[in-house]
Motif scaffolding. Structure first.
Motif, PDB file in Angstrom:
ATOM      1  N   LEU A  11      48.194  46.986  33.613  1.00 17.50           N
ATOM      2  CA  LEU A  11      47.392  46.329  34.645  1.00 17.50           C
ATOM      3  C   LEU A  11      45.924  46.267  34.237  1.00 17.50           C
ATOM      4  CD1 LEU A  11      47.311  45.132  37.546  1.00 17.50           C
ATOM      5  CD2 LEU A  11      46.790  47.446  38.326  1.00 17.50           C
ATOM      6  N   TYR A  12      45.400  47.362  33.706  1.00 17.88           N
ATOM      7  CA  TYR A  12      44.005  47.365  33.255  1.00 17.88           C
ATOM      8  C   TYR A  12      43.805  46.362  32.124  1.00 17.88           C
ATOM      9  CZ  TYR A  12      44.004  51.880  35.706  1.00 17.88           C
ATOM     10  OH  TYR A  12      44.137  52.872  36.632  1.00 17.88           O
ATOM     11  N   SER A  13      44.788  46.262  31.236  1.00 22.21           N
ATOM     12  CA  SER A  13      44.692  45.290  30.141  1.00 22.21           C
ATOM     13  C   SER A  13      44.669  43.864  30.681  1.00 22.21           C
ATOM     14  CB  SER A  13      45.868  45.450  29.179  1.00 22.21           C
ATOM     15  OG  SER A  13      45.885  46.735  28.634  1.00 22.21           O
ATOM     16  N   LEU A  14      45.486  43.605  31.698  1.00 25.33           N
ATOM     17  CA  LEU A  14      45.491  42.280  32.325  1.00 25.33           C
ATOM     18  C   LEU A  14      44.124  41.963  32.918  1.00 25.33           C
ATOM     19  CD1 LEU A  14      47.092  39.774  33.349  1.00 25.33           C
ATOM     20  CD2 LEU A  14      47.587  41.122  35.393  1.00 25.33           C
ATOM     21  N   PHE A  15      43.532  42.932  33.597  1.00 22.03           N
ATOM     22  CA  PHE A  15      42.206  42.730  34.173  1.00 22.03           C
ATOM     23  C   PHE A  15      41.169  42.462  33.083  1.00 22.03           C
ATOM     24  CE2 PHE A  15      43.807  44.180  38.183  1.00 22.03           C
ATOM     25  CZ  PHE A  15      42.895  43.741  39.123  1.00 22.03           C
ATOM     26  N   ILE A  16      41.225  43.203  31.987  1.00 23.79           N
ATOM     27  CA  ILE A  16      40.241  43.042  30.909  1.00 23.79           C
ATOM     28  C   ILE A  16      40.410  41.699  30.207  1.00 23.79           C
ATOM     29  CG2 ILE A  16      39.565  43.943  28.646  1.00 23.79           C
ATOM     30  CD1 ILE A  16      40.100  46.757  29.816  1.00 23.79           C
ATOM     31  N   VAL A  17      41.649  41.308  29.948  1.00 20.72           N
ATOM     32  CA  VAL A  17      41.891  40.019  29.283  1.00 20.72           C
ATOM     33  C   VAL A  17      41.441  38.867  30.177  1.00 20.72           C
ATOM     34  CG1 VAL A  17      43.731  38.466  28.504  1.00 20.72           C
ATOM     35  CG2 VAL A  17      43.714  40.848  27.776  1.00 20.72           C
ATOM     36  N   PHE A  18      41.738  38.949  31.468  1.00 24.58           N
ATOM     37  CA  PHE A  18      41.332  37.886  32.385  1.00 24.58           C
ATOM     38  C   PHE A  18      39.811  37.844  32.523  1.00 24.58           C
ATOM     39  CE2 PHE A  18      41.328  35.956  36.787  1.00 24.58           C
ATOM     40  CZ  PHE A  18      41.656  34.693  36.343  1.00 24.58           C
ATOM     41  N   LEU A  19      39.166  39.003  32.525  1.00 22.43           N
ATOM     42  CA  LEU A  19      37.703  39.036  32.549  1.00 22.43           C
ATOM     43  C   LEU A  19      37.140  38.374  31.298  1.00 22.43           C
ATOM     44  CD1 LEU A  19      34.973  40.005  33.725  1.00 22.43           C
ATOM     45  CD2 LEU A  19      35.341  42.131  32.462  1.00 22.43           C
ATOM     46  N   GLY A  20      37.717  38.687  30.151  1.00 26.41           N
ATOM     47  CA  GLY A  20      37.275  38.064  28.906  1.00 26.41           C
ATOM     48  C   GLY A  20      37.435  36.556  28.933  1.00 26.41           C
ATOM     49  N   TYR A  42      36.555  37.082  41.059  1.00 26.32           N
ATOM     50  CA  TYR A  42      37.237  38.109  40.275  1.00 26.32           C
ATOM     51  C   TYR A  42      36.502  39.449  40.368  1.00 26.32           C
ATOM     52  CZ  TYR A  42      38.694  40.705  36.164  1.00 26.32           C
ATOM     53  OH  TYR A  42      39.124  41.686  35.331  1.00 26.32           O
ATOM     54  N   LEU A  43      35.188  39.416  40.226  1.00 28.58           N
ATOM     55  CA  LEU A  43      34.421  40.663  40.268  1.00 28.58           C
ATOM     56  C   LEU A  43      34.471  41.306  41.651  1.00 28.58           C
ATOM     57  CD1 LEU A  43      31.353  39.706  38.069  1.00 28.58           C
ATOM     58  CD2 LEU A  43      33.275  41.181  37.469  1.00 28.58           C
ATOM     59  N   LEU A  44      34.528  40.490  42.698  1.00 27.40           N
ATOM     60  CA  LEU A  44      34.617  41.047  44.050  1.00 27.40           C
ATOM     61  C   LEU A  44      35.931  41.795  44.257  1.00 27.40           C
ATOM     62  CD1 LEU A  44      33.092  38.212  46.257  1.00 27.40           C
ATOM     63  CD2 LEU A  44      32.148  40.478  45.822  1.00 27.40           C
ATOM     64  N   TYR A  45      37.046  41.170  43.907  1.00 27.92           N
ATOM     65  CA  TYR A  45      38.295  41.893  44.147  1.00 27.92           C
ATOM     66  C   TYR A  45      38.523  42.995  43.124  1.00 27.92           C
ATOM     67  CZ  TYR A  45      41.004  38.653  41.058  1.00 27.92           C
ATOM     68  OH  TYR A  45      41.497  37.905  40.024  1.00 27.92           O
ATOM     69  N   THR A  46      37.926  42.901  41.954  1.00 28.23           N
ATOM     70  CA  THR A  46      38.005  44.010  41.006  1.00 28.23           C
ATOM     71  C   THR A  46      37.233  45.217  41.532  1.00 28.23           C
ATOM     72  OG1 THR A  46      38.243  42.485  39.162  1.00 28.23           O
ATOM     73  CG2 THR A  46      37.540  44.713  38.636  1.00 28.23           C
ATOM     74  N   ALA A  47      36.069  44.977  42.120  1.00 30.14           N
ATOM     75  CA  ALA A  47      35.301  46.079  42.716  1.00 30.14           C
ATOM     76  C   ALA A  47      36.083  46.725  43.860  1.00 30.14           C
ATOM     77  CB  ALA A  47      33.952  45.571  43.207  1.00 30.14           C
ATOM     78  N   LEU A  48      36.757  45.907  44.656  1.00 29.99           N
ATOM     79  CA  LEU A  48      37.577  46.449  45.741  1.00 29.99           C
ATOM     80  C   LEU A  48      38.695  47.333  45.189  1.00 29.99           C
ATOM     81  CD1 LEU A  48      38.451  46.452  48.771  1.00 29.99           C
ATOM     82  CD2 LEU A  48      39.917  44.533  48.155  1.00 29.99           C
ATOM     83  N   PHE A  49      39.344  46.893  44.126  1.00 26.96           N
ATOM     84  CA  PHE A  49      40.433  47.686  43.565  1.00 26.96           C
ATOM     85  C   PHE A  49      39.919  48.944  42.869  1.00 26.96           C
ATOM     86  CE2 PHE A  49      42.897  43.566  43.557  1.00 26.96           C
ATOM     87  CZ  PHE A  49      43.617  43.918  44.683  1.00 26.96           C
ATOM     88  N   GLY A  72      48.183  43.473  40.746  1.00 23.02           N
ATOM     89  CA  GLY A  72      48.894  42.560  39.856  1.00 23.02           C
ATOM     90  C   GLY A  72      49.183  41.225  40.520  1.00 23.02           C
ATOM     91  N   PHE A  73      49.573  41.275  41.796  1.00 24.99           N
ATOM     92  CA  PHE A  73      49.816  40.033  42.529  1.00 24.99           C
ATOM     93  C   PHE A  73      48.534  39.233  42.713  1.00 24.99           C
ATOM     94  CE2 PHE A  73      53.739  41.976  44.680  1.00 24.99           C
ATOM     95  CZ  PHE A  73      54.584  41.383  43.760  1.00 24.99           C
ATOM     96  N   VAL A  74      47.447  39.916  43.009  1.00 25.82           N
ATOM     97  CA  VAL A  74      46.179  39.212  43.233  1.00 25.82           C
ATOM     98  C   VAL A  74      45.723  38.510  41.954  1.00 25.82           C
ATOM     99  CG1 VAL A  74      43.745  39.529  43.795  1.00 25.82           C
ATOM    100  CG2 VAL A  74      45.484  40.676  45.150  1.00 25.82           C
ATOM    101  N   VAL A  75      45.795  39.203  40.834  1.00 25.02           N
ATOM    102  CA  VAL A  75      45.413  38.578  39.562  1.00 25.02           C
ATOM    103  C   VAL A  75      46.392  37.454  39.221  1.00 25.02           C
ATOM    104  CG1 VAL A  75      45.138  38.960  37.086  1.00 25.02           C
ATOM    105  CG2 VAL A  75      44.236  40.611  38.687  1.00 25.02           C
TER     106      VAL A  75
END
Length: 97
Positions: A11-20, A42-49, A72-75
């Motif tokens: 999940l963290y990898s998915l977040f990092i790849v999508f951020l990139g 993206y940054l708003l819901y990442t901060a929430l998570f 995972g569903f949100v991303v």
């Protein structure tokens, strides 16, 4: 408390790849404003998570699966919306077929 199981690492990898991807497209795309808006969302819901992940009470009584699936569903929905917008833009231009 950040969980470090293999599922959460994925999940963290998915977040990092999508951020990139969003950062890259913000600088390289012709539609910079569109990707900036997506980056802010993206940054708003990442901060929430991140806030949710740092609270150990969210992982009690078997709720770690929920804490894994909801981000995972949100991303996934965000990526799906980006793909849908891309397909609609191609269809409107007539380049889809």
């Amino acid at each position: 408390m950040f969980p470090t199981d293999s599922e959460f690492t994925t999940l963290y990898s998915l977040f990092i790849v999508f951020l990139g991807y969003l950062v890259f497209m913000t600088y390289k795309s012709k539609r910079k404003g569109y990707y900036k808006i997506n980056l802010v969302i993206y940054l708003l819901y990442t901060a929430l998570f991140i806030v949710k992940f740092t609270n150990p009470d969210n992982f009690k009584y078997g709720s770690s699966l929920v804490m894994l699936l909801i981000p995972g569903f949100v991303v996934g929905i965000h990526i799906g919306v980006l793909l849908l917008v891309w397909l609609v833009r191609l269809a409107v231009k007539g380049e889809l077929w």
